[in-house]
Design an enzyme around this catalytic site. Structure first.
Site, PDB file in Angstrom:
ATOM      1  N   ASP A   1     -28.342  71.080 -29.909  1.00  0.00           N
ATOM      2  CA  ASP A   1     -28.206  71.389 -28.487  1.00  0.00           C
ATOM      3  C   ASP A   1     -28.486  72.867 -28.240  1.00  0.00           C
ATOM      4  OD1 ASP A   1     -27.527  71.168 -25.762  1.00  0.00           O
ATOM      5  OD2 ASP A   1     -25.439  71.669 -26.173  1.00  0.00           O
TER       6      ASP A   1
ATOM      7  N   HIS B   1     -27.076  67.527 -27.235  1.00  0.00           N
ATOM      8  CA  HIS B   1     -25.957  67.815 -26.338  1.00  0.00           C
ATOM      9  C   HIS B   1     -24.940  66.687 -26.289  1.00  0.00           C
ATOM     10  CE1 HIS B   1     -24.200  70.131 -23.100  1.00  0.00           C
ATOM     11  NE2 HIS B   1     -24.275  69.119 -22.252  1.00  0.00           N
TER      12      HIS B   1
ATOM     13  N   SER C   1     -19.653  69.421 -22.107  1.00  0.00           N
ATOM     14  CA  SER C   1     -20.524  70.371 -21.424  1.00  0.00           C
ATOM     15  C   SER C   1     -19.724  71.293 -20.515  1.00  0.00           C
ATOM     16  CB  SER C   1     -21.618  69.625 -20.677  1.00  0.00           C
ATOM     17  OG  SER C   1     -22.690  70.463 -20.395  1.00  0.00           O
TER      18      SER C   1
END
Length: 655
Positions: free
Chosen positions: A459, A517, A240
């Site tokens: 995601d 994600h 991320s």
């Protein structure tokens, strides 16, 4: 993980039934080692005996303690201590000959305990929030794993400790000064021990965080007694906001390596250890804002799942905000042009640059990205799921604050998932849209360090369209060879293709099917295979071809197949069975949150009892009578809760 900002409250840590139980027990049985190089650095650690219960496999949890002034040799004024929490797990197979990988979650401000306990670590926490089970696809199967909470004040890392009160209704946080009496608590007024929550005593931006982490690494890799490898390779895997951490940290480490090797490093003797860097893996990383912003309108409107999360009008508005004069793209270019002149190191030394870059991020987030959240009703981390989504399950959040876990880890503070103070410190200098991340990746590739980009294709937060654009924007010697490589199927096992990969030599970009994600949470076997193949110099597609040496034609291995992965389409997934866990209110509906606040909810083990949770977790919530959870008071057959929150914020944290 979840954006701990969508709900009205961000419930982070369970409190004890009595006031004193909300403070962690005093650490005992901790081994403390003073650095042999002097300077006041120390390592403290324990063998917790938790999570990794495979016979004969050791783990160690502890801290590297850096005193004030440690970072001055690299130009950072640091008048506060840095106590960085680590949890190290030996490889289950032949740890003495296994390489090592660091794992860091993103945020900025998010604890890596999330990745360890829901993605790729040795264990998962059970629904009772009190016990664990082994993860057969743990990344420590064949690799020594080092999980870090960084920068300082994240998770179990701290600068200085302080006690706080928190009013859950007014959202007021008040520091308890030494000698103050512990106030009486109730369902909405709590106490706890945390890092200082001082924005001036954490890293201001990625570059400053890299400097602190390099000093951690100098101490840990030279002096931690539980790590004696024959294989000195060190990899970094991150997720991320790790799209910034990974390139910047790894490149900074390599820059120091080269200075040490060529004799231009003038630091102390204890800071001259060369770190043998091998692989950087980025999982669903937000790498370069300028390159990746166009991917948000596309993912929202035209994705491989045929989900139109926004209508044509909203989609056009997102594109207009991106490309119009004075819009997102122009604002980022302005940020980058003035930062190159006035703050080329991206350390936040120029207030005007900070403000311009912060403004660019705020505008782009609000106008280009956020219409998806505002209008779609879909999950930010998984477009296939409607909100609220309970996946990955947040059972670990209560487990980490269980007294027996705190005692085993030897930690002096309560754990939190995300620290908004750290997030704000990064935002204050406009860290998000600044330049240099792609250049860092190019630098790593030119210096023989492998780069593996891995993206789940459901995601939205840091989506695969943006990851692919970033991979194609890396400008290095083999850029054209990488572009010429085609997409090949990722053969996970004899019967399953887990995604598509483009690879040339040391650079690979993988699109993982049916993953949000947190790729290892959704597709654990696929993620593990990609991780192993990258670290052990095998092609990502099959794991059978050596990628470390050139072929007879002078070129490295390159994948073959279609030039565009968009041709591989997916069906939307079924919806998860919903349940509400009160320590992560992004799993709860508005009505459930209100019922918790007003005391009408029935909760067992932090799970709101309803037909769904009773069906999913009968062994936990299925008893006939309501039972108070730890930290709850039973009132008229209903439960009122003692829980911690942090200040809610109007932006999203990337975990």
């Amino acid at each position: 993980m979840r954006p701990f900002a969508r709900a009205a409250l961000c419930l982070l840590a369970a409190a004890g039934h009595l006031a004193q139980a909300q403070f962690p027990p005093r650490p005992e049985g901790v081994t403390v080692l003073e650095s042999k190089f002097g300077g006041g650095a120390r390592i403290s650690y324990k063998e917790p005996g938790l999570c990794e219960t495979t016979e004969g496999v050791k783990s160690y949890a502890g801290y590297v303690h850096l005193p004030p002034g440690t970072l001055k040799d690299l130009g950072v004024e640091q008048d506060y201590p840095i106590n960085t929490f680590f949890w190290f797990f030996e490889a289950r197979k032949d740890p003495e000959n296994a390489p090592l990988s660091i794992w860091m979650n993103g945020g900025p401000g998010s604890s890596s305990m999330f990745g360890m306990m829901t993605e790729n670590g040795p264990c998962f926490v059970n629904p009772d929030s009190n016990s664990t089970r082994l993860n057969p696809h743990s990344w420590n199967n064949e690799v020594n794993m080092l999980y870090l909470d960084q920068p300082v004040q994240v998770g179990l890392s701290y600068d200085t400790l302080a006690n706080f009160t928190r009013n859950l209704v007014t959202d007021e946080i008040t520091k308890l000064e030494p000698g103050d009496p512990i106030p009486e608590q109730n369902a909405t007024f709590l106490v706890g021990t945390y890092a200082s929550r001082n924005m001036d005593t954490t890293a201001k931006g990625t570059r400053n965080a890299a400097i602190a982490l390099w000093h951690f690494a100098q101490v840990w890799f030279q002096e931690f007694p539980g790590y004696h490898p024959r294989d000195s390779r060190i990899s970094i895997a991150t997720e991320s906001y790790g799209g910034r951490y990974g390139p910047a940290f790894t490149a900074f480490f390599e820059e120091q390596n080269q200075k040490i090797k060529d004799g231009t490093w003038n630091g102390s003797e204890g800071n001259r250890h060369v770190l043998h860097l091998d692989t950087l893996m980025i999982v669903n990383g937000c790498i370069d804002r300028l390159v990746q912003w166009p991917a948000y309108p596309q993912m929202a409107y035209n994705n491989t799942y045929s989900i139109e999360a926004v209508n044509a009008s909203i989609h056009e508005g997102m594109l207009d905000a991106l490309y119009r004069e004075g819009g997102c793209r122009d604002k980022i270019n302005h940020c980058r042009s003035i930062s190159a002149v006035s703050d080329p190191e991206n350390i936040g030394i120029n207030a005007m640059v900070n403000d311009v870059c912060k403004d660019a991020e705020t505008f782009c987030s609000t106008e280009v990205r956020d219409p998806y959240q505002e209008f779609s009703g879909r999950n930010y981390y998984d477009i296939g799921q409607l909100d609220p989504s309970p996946f990955p399950a947040p059972f670990y959040m209560a487990w980490l604050n269980q007294p027996h876990v705190q005692a085993a880890l030897g930690v002096p503070l309560n754990w939190t998932q995300s620290n908004d103070v750290v997030t704000t410190a990064f935002r204050a200098i406009g860290d998000y849209p600044r330049p240099g991340w792609l250049e860092d990746l190019a630098y790593l590739l030119e210096n023989g360090i492998k780069v593996s980009l891995v993206y789940g294709d459901r995601d939205y937060a840091c989506n695969w369209f943006g990851g692919e654009l970033s991979s194609l924007a890396i400008n290095y010697t083999d850029t054209q060879n990488f572009h010429n490589a085609g997409y090949a199927g990722i053969q996970v096992n004899s019967s399953y293709i887990g995604g598509q990969v483009r690879q040339y030599g040391n650079l690979s970009f993988s699109r993982v099917y049916e993953a949000g994600h947190e790729v290892p949470s959704y597709q654990p076997e696929t993620a593990l295979q990609i991780f192993h193949r990258a670290l052990f110099n095998k092609d990502i597609a099959t794991g059978t071809i050596d990628t470390s040496s050139r072929r007879e034609d002078g070129k490295f291995y390159g994948s073959s197949g279609p030039s565009d992965s968009f041709v591989f389409k997916n069906e939307p997934p079924p919806q998860h069975v919903h349940f509400c866990h009160i320590l992560d209110t992004s799993t709860c509906t508005k009505e459930q949150i209100e019922s918790v606040e007003n005391g009408t909810a029935v909760v067992r083990s932090w799970i709101v009892v309803d037909s769904n949770s009773t069906s999913l977790f009968p062994e936990v919530v299925g008893s006939a009578e309501p039972t108070p959870m730890p930290g709850a008071a039973l009132v008229s057959g209903r439960i009122k809760f003692h829980v911690h929150v942090i200040k809610s914020f109007d932006y999203y944290i990337f975990i």
